[in-house]
Design an enzyme around this catalytic site. Structure first.
Site: not given
Ligand code: SAH
Length: 247
Positions: A34, A55, A164
């Site tokens: 991703d 995505k 998100m």
């Molecule tokens: N599977 C991922 C989440 C995917 S949805 C997990 O477990 O973290 C994508 C969302 O994750 C983003 O919109 C944001 O809210 C959060 N996110 C992803 N990477 C991040 C990071 N390094 N720091 C803070 N939020 C993060």
């Protein structure tokens, strides 16, 4: 017939992947990954073919989910070891159910290797535990974004972490108040948790929109309630750059 291993890459720096995840990655022939994962992860499987299937939310230009499902099935049939690398943990807002179902339907065996989800990386970066003895006994992970564009919020746990929510903080603030959170409830926003340039800022439910300027265009989680509160003796945070409240 090959297998597909879903691996949680963790939220940022490549060294936050688990040892098991790194081992499975090293054995991969094909990796589908991703947008949010660290390019340095490629060094863990230098001989694999890497396919970007990025995505982000419901953006129209992102790879269609059905296309990803089809690719997984095709690569698993054509190659032995396929890895599906996902940011954070694959079981948290990763559409894992759709990919697992597509593979099950095709009779392809799968394995899931967990990863560090953003909420946990945010708690670590800010040194603010999500559970607190006596006052923070429950935790919820919620997506602020839905397919219909509706903003959903709730008050079901002592600490709630919203994923998100980045572009809709004013709406989230309003929904939280509607859901019964007092306007003065502490909120901690952490962006790029787990990366060297992580940022943390603090707000209240009523002033949450101020975080928009601090974290523009950076993946962020919004922590509301018990787990967002500063500790009585604030720790010396070396991992997350700290941004004081804007008001
Ligand atoms: N599977 C991922 C989440 C995917 S949805 C997990 O477990 O973290 C994508 C969302 O994750 C983003 O919109 C944001 O809210 C959060 N996110 C992803 N990477 C991040 C990071 N390094 N720091 C803070 N939020 C993060």
């Amino acid at each position: 017939m090959g297998t597909v291993v879903f691996i949680g890459a963790g939220p940022g720096a490549a060294d936050l992947i688990t040892v098991r995840g790194a081992q499975r990655l090293a054995a991969a022939e094909v990796v589908l990954y991703d947008a949010l994962t660290d390019p340095a992860l490629q060094d863990l499987a230098p001989n694999a073919t890497w396919h970007h299937v990025g995505k982000r939310g419901f953006r129209p230009d992102s790879t269609d989910q059905t296309e990803i499902n089809d690719l997984l099935v095709r690569y698993a049939r054509e190659h032995g070891n396929v890895v599906r690398l996902k940011g954070g943990d694959p079981s948290i807002f990763g559409r894992l159910e759709e990919e697992l179902e597509a593979l099950a339907k095709a009779g392809i065996p799968c394995e899931v290797v967990p990863g560090v989800t953003s909420a946990l990386a945010a708690a670590a970066a800010a040194q603010r535990p999500l559970t607190r003895r006596g006052v923070g006994r429950s935790l919820s992970l919620t997506t602020a974004m839905t397919r219909t564009g509706d903003m959903v919020s709730s008050r079901t746990a002592d600490t709630e972490v919203f994923y998100m929510a980045g572009k809709q903080l004013a709406a989230l603030s309003a929904r939280l108040i509607e859901a019964g959170w007092p306007a003065g409830t502490p909120v901690s926003v952490v962006s790029r948790a787990g990366w060297p340039d992580s940022l943390q800022s603090e707000h209240t439910v009523g002033t949450l929109d101020d975080a928009s300027q601090v974290h523009t265009d950076r993946p962020a989680v919004v922590v509301v309630g018990a787990g967002a509160a500063a500790l009585d003796h604030s720790p010396v945070v070396t991992e997350a750059a700290h941004v004081p409240p804007t008001r």
